[in-house]
Design a protein around this motif. Structure first.
Motif, PDB file in Angstrom:
ATOM      1  N   PRO A  26       0.821  -1.210   0.000  1.00  0.00           N
ATOM      2  CA  PRO A  26       0.000   0.000   0.000  1.00  0.00           C
ATOM      3  C   PRO A  26       0.860   1.268   0.000  1.00  0.00           C
ATOM      4  CG  PRO A  26       0.108  -0.903   2.216  1.00  0.00           C
ATOM      5  CD  PRO A  26       0.773  -1.912   1.325  1.00  0.00           C
ATOM      6  N   THR A  27       0.327   2.335  -0.585  1.00  0.00           N
ATOM      7  CA  THR A  27       1.056   3.595  -0.610  1.00  0.00           C
ATOM      8  C   THR A  27       1.054   4.226   0.782  1.00  0.00           C
ATOM      9  OG1 THR A  27       0.407   3.986  -2.907  1.00  0.00           O
ATOM     10  CG2 THR A  27       1.197   5.883  -1.653  1.00  0.00           C
ATOM     11  N   VAL A  28       2.229   4.565   1.253  1.00  0.00           N
ATOM     12  CA  VAL A  28       2.363   5.274   2.524  1.00  0.00           C
ATOM     13  C   VAL A  28       2.222   6.769   2.245  1.00  0.00           C
ATOM     14  CG1 VAL A  28       3.905   5.799   4.447  1.00  0.00           C
ATOM     15  CG2 VAL A  28       3.830   3.479   3.489  1.00  0.00           C
ATOM     16  N   VAL A  29       1.329   7.435   2.961  1.00  0.00           N
ATOM     17  CA  VAL A  29       1.083   8.864   2.756  1.00  0.00           C
ATOM     18  C   VAL A  29       1.409   9.619   4.039  1.00  0.00           C
ATOM     19  CG1 VAL A  29      -0.604  10.636   2.121  1.00  0.00           C
ATOM     20  CG2 VAL A  29      -0.738   8.349   1.082  1.00  0.00           C
ATOM     21  N   TRP A  30       2.315  10.583   3.930  1.00  0.00           N
ATOM     22  CA  TRP A  30       2.733  11.377   5.076  1.00  0.00           C
ATOM     23  C   TRP A  30       1.839  12.596   5.218  1.00  0.00           C
ATOM     24  CZ3 TRP A  30       5.373  11.463   9.409  1.00  0.00           C
ATOM     25  CH2 TRP A  30       5.697  12.691   9.984  1.00  0.00           C
ATOM     26  N   LEU A  31       1.328  12.831   6.434  1.00  0.00           N
ATOM     27  CA  LEU A  31       0.540  14.018   6.747  1.00  0.00           C
ATOM     28  C   LEU A  31       1.230  14.742   7.898  1.00  0.00           C
ATOM     29  CD1 LEU A  31      -1.773  11.435   6.311  1.00  0.00           C
ATOM     30  CD2 LEU A  31      -3.039  13.520   5.823  1.00  0.00           C
ATOM     31  N   GLY A  32       1.788  15.902   7.590  1.00  0.00           N
ATOM     32  CA  GLY A  32       2.601  16.614   8.556  1.00  0.00           C
ATOM     33  C   GLY A  32       1.786  17.370   9.589  1.00  0.00           C
ATOM     34  N   GLY A  33       2.491  18.029  10.483  1.00  0.00           N
ATOM     35  CA  GLY A  33       1.856  18.749  11.571  1.00  0.00           C
ATOM     36  C   GLY A  33       1.589  20.199  11.250  1.00  0.00           C
ATOM     37  N   PHE A  34       1.024  20.880  12.202  1.00  0.00           N
ATOM     38  CA  PHE A  34       0.677  22.289  12.114  1.00  0.00           C
ATOM     39  C   PHE A  34       1.947  23.113  11.945  1.00  0.00           C
ATOM     40  CE2 PHE A  34      -0.798  26.237  14.453  1.00  0.00           C
ATOM     41  CZ  PHE A  34      -1.822  26.582  13.581  1.00  0.00           C
ATOM     42  N   ARG A  35       2.062  23.845  10.829  1.00  0.00           N
ATOM     43  CA  ARG A  35       3.233  24.659  10.504  1.00  0.00           C
ATOM     44  C   ARG A  35       4.472  23.833  10.189  1.00  0.00           C
ATOM     45  NH1 ARG A  35       5.375  27.684  14.195  1.00  0.00           N
ATOM     46  NH2 ARG A  35       6.084  29.327  12.803  1.00  0.00           N
ATOM     47  N   SER A  36       4.315  22.536   9.952  1.00  0.00           N
ATOM     48  CA  SER A  36       5.437  21.705   9.539  1.00  0.00           C
ATOM     49  C   SER A  36       5.419  21.550   8.015  1.00  0.00           C
ATOM     50  CB  SER A  36       5.353  20.333  10.207  1.00  0.00           C
ATOM     51  OG  SER A  36       5.457  20.441  11.603  1.00  0.00           O
ATOM     52  N   ASP A  37       6.439  20.909   7.492  1.00  0.00           N
ATOM     53  CA  ASP A  37       6.461  20.681   6.045  1.00  0.00           C
ATOM     54  C   ASP A  37       7.028  19.303   5.756  1.00  0.00           C
ATOM     55  OD1 ASP A  37       9.394  20.825   5.743  1.00  0.00           O
ATOM     56  OD2 ASP A  37       9.141  22.952   6.170  1.00  0.00           O
ATOM     57  N   SER A  53      13.335   0.113   0.282  1.00  0.00           N
ATOM     58  CA  SER A  53      12.529  -1.110   0.348  1.00  0.00           C
ATOM     59  C   SER A  53      11.575  -1.280  -0.827  1.00  0.00           C
ATOM     60  CB  SER A  53      11.723  -1.117   1.659  1.00  0.00           C
ATOM     61  OG  SER A  53      10.878   0.021   1.729  1.00  0.00           O
ATOM     62  N   GLY A  54      11.579  -0.340  -1.757  1.00  0.00           N
ATOM     63  CA  GLY A  54      10.711  -0.464  -2.923  1.00  0.00           C
ATOM     64  C   GLY A  54       9.244  -0.232  -2.627  1.00  0.00           C
ATOM     65  N   ARG A  55       8.956   0.617  -1.647  1.00  0.00           N
ATOM     66  CA  ARG A  55       7.573   0.905  -1.245  1.00  0.00           C
ATOM     67  C   ARG A  55       7.091   2.220  -1.861  1.00  0.00           C
ATOM     68  NH1 ARG A  55       4.122  -2.886   0.827  1.00  0.00           N
ATOM     69  NH2 ARG A  55       5.276  -4.325   2.181  1.00  0.00           N
ATOM     70  N   ALA A  56       5.814   2.274  -2.178  1.00  0.00           N
ATOM     71  CA  ALA A  56       5.211   3.505  -2.679  1.00  0.00           C
ATOM     72  C   ALA A  56       5.023   4.483  -1.522  1.00  0.00           C
ATOM     73  CB  ALA A  56       3.869   3.200  -3.336  1.00  0.00           C
ATOM     74  N   TYR A  57       5.324   5.747  -1.791  1.00  0.00           N
ATOM     75  CA  TYR A  57       5.293   6.759  -0.733  1.00  0.00           C
ATOM     76  C   TYR A  57       4.975   8.119  -1.328  1.00  0.00           C
ATOM     77  CZ  TYR A  57       7.200   9.798   3.012  1.00  0.00           C
ATOM     78  OH  TYR A  57       7.379  10.742   3.982  1.00  0.00           O
ATOM     79  N   VAL A  58       4.104   8.859  -0.651  1.00  0.00           N
ATOM     80  CA  VAL A  58       3.759  10.216  -1.069  1.00  0.00           C
ATOM     81  C   VAL A  58       3.821  11.126   0.155  1.00  0.00           C
ATOM     82  CG1 VAL A  58       1.928  11.735  -1.930  1.00  0.00           C
ATOM     83  CG2 VAL A  58       2.275   9.491  -2.979  1.00  0.00           C
ATOM     84  N   ARG A  59       4.446  12.271  -0.005  1.00  0.00           N
ATOM     85  CA  ARG A  59       4.409  13.314   1.034  1.00  0.00           C
ATOM     86  C   ARG A  59       4.037  14.627   0.349  1.00  0.00           C
ATOM     87  NH1 ARG A  59      10.831  14.499   2.388  1.00  0.00           N
ATOM     88  NH2 ARG A  59      11.730  13.379   0.620  1.00  0.00           N
ATOM     89  N   PHE A  60       3.439  15.534   1.106  1.00  0.00           N
ATOM     90  CA  PHE A  60       2.976  16.788   0.512  1.00  0.00           C
ATOM     91  C   PHE A  60       2.922  17.871   1.580  1.00  0.00           C
ATOM     92  CE2 PHE A  60      -0.778  15.027   2.392  1.00  0.00           C
ATOM     93  CZ  PHE A  60      -1.598  16.106   2.712  1.00  0.00           C
ATOM     94  N   ASP A  61       2.771  19.105   1.116  1.00  0.00           N
ATOM     95  CA  ASP A  61       2.590  20.241   2.017  1.00  0.00           C
ATOM     96  C   ASP A  61       1.163  20.746   1.899  1.00  0.00           C
ATOM     97  OD1 ASP A  61       5.179  20.364   3.066  1.00  0.00           O
ATOM     98  OD2 ASP A  61       5.917  21.609   1.411  1.00  0.00           O
ATOM     99  N   TYR A  62       0.508  20.965   3.035  1.00  0.00           N
ATOM    100  CA  TYR A  62      -0.833  21.546   3.023  1.00  0.00           C
ATOM    101  C   TYR A  62      -0.812  22.973   2.463  1.00  0.00           C
ATOM    102  CZ  TYR A  62      -1.406  18.191   6.966  1.00  0.00           C
ATOM    103  OH  TYR A  62      -1.414  17.096   7.792  1.00  0.00           O
ATOM    104  N   PHE A  63      -1.991  23.462   2.135  1.00  0.00           N
ATOM    105  CA  PHE A  63      -2.194  24.870   1.819  1.00  0.00           C
ATOM    106  C   PHE A  63      -1.525  25.751   2.872  1.00  0.00           C
ATOM    107  CE2 PHE A  63      -4.717  28.634   2.924  1.00  0.00           C
ATOM    108  CZ  PHE A  63      -4.840  29.292   1.713  1.00  0.00           C
TER     109      PHE A  63
END
Length: 246
Positions: A26-37, A53-63
């Motif tokens: 499964p794709t690992v999705v990172w959700l950061g904290g308040f005022r983090s990036d 490890s060959g794993r699917a991964y997505v990270r992003f920055d909120y608005f």
């Protein structure tokens, strides 16, 4: 696998910055904290693990965060929840593991309740659900500023004061999930520092107890702080994510 990057366009013209590692789900999705990036040590540690490890991964920055566009002072829980759901819809397919830190634990929980059929598991680090109501102490002068201007510049131990808007506080109340029951049935792993000055361990434990899931493991790192970014903390995070992905 190498990491690619780009911007996700939103209907109002704003753009969300993202980075992605292609790999097995499964794709690992990172959700950061308040005022983090997404450039923080925990997000980076997971990117390195995904590549190795060959794993699917997505990270992003909120608005209003990091490399994304928008005025942070105009951000709300509604907006950041919508950002997370847009990332799930447009940058991932199939099952996902949501990894949320601090406020990201709240956003991850809201996203999991919105799309339960896609959630393999959640890994939450110092989760701060309902922080706008339950964890944010506002002094008398803060209330005066909010009433007069609609915004209070909150002092920070981590840098310059930052804006807290009345709209953020009002909107946060709409998304309250505690004391529960919290309608998440997927497995959940929670890592919490015992010396966290921002999210008391009792608050994170209240979330653990409120979850409907029967597969919940709450790990108290007695000497841990809020960030949980020491080498041993990052190892615990990667291990927890690897476990629920297996």
């Amino acid at each position: 696998m190498s990491e690619t990057s780009g911007f996700l366009s939103r209907p109002d013209g704003e753009r969300l910055a993202w980075r992605r590692v292609e790999g097995a789900g499964p794709t690992v999705v990172w959700l950061g904290g308040f005022r983090s990036d997404m450039a923080g040590s925990k997000a980076q540690a997971l990117a390195e693990w995904a590549q190795a490890s060959g794993r699917a991964y997505v990270r992003f920055d909120y608005f209003g965060h990091g490399e994304s566009s928008g005025d942070f002072a105009q951000g709300t829980i509604t907006r950041w929840r919508e950002d997370a759901l847009a990332v799930l819809d447009e940058l991932t397919t199939g099952e996902v593991v949501l990894v949320g830190s601090s406020m990201g634990g709240w956003i991850a929980s809201l996203a999991a309740m919105a799309q339960p059929e896609r959630i393999r598991a959640l890994v939450l680090v110092a989760p701060a659900p309902d922080f706008t109501e339950k964890l944010m102490e506002i002094p008398p002068e803060g209330h005066v500023a909010l009433k007069a201007d609609g915004v209070w510049m909150r002092p920070s131990e981590y840098g310059e004061p930052y804006p807290i808007s009345q709209s953020l506080l009002d909107d946060g109340a709409r998304w309250s999930i505690l004391p529960g029951p919290v309608a998440i049935e997927a497995p959940v792993r929670i890592l919490q520092g015992g010396e966290d000055p921002d999210v008391p361990w009792t608050h994170a434990l209240e979330l653990a107890q409120g979850l409907k899931s029967r597969d919940v493991v709450f790990s108290l790192i007695k000497d841990g702080d809020h960030r949980l970014s020491r080498p041993q903390d990052l190892q615990r995070l990667v291990a927890a994510v690897a476990e629920v992905c297996a």
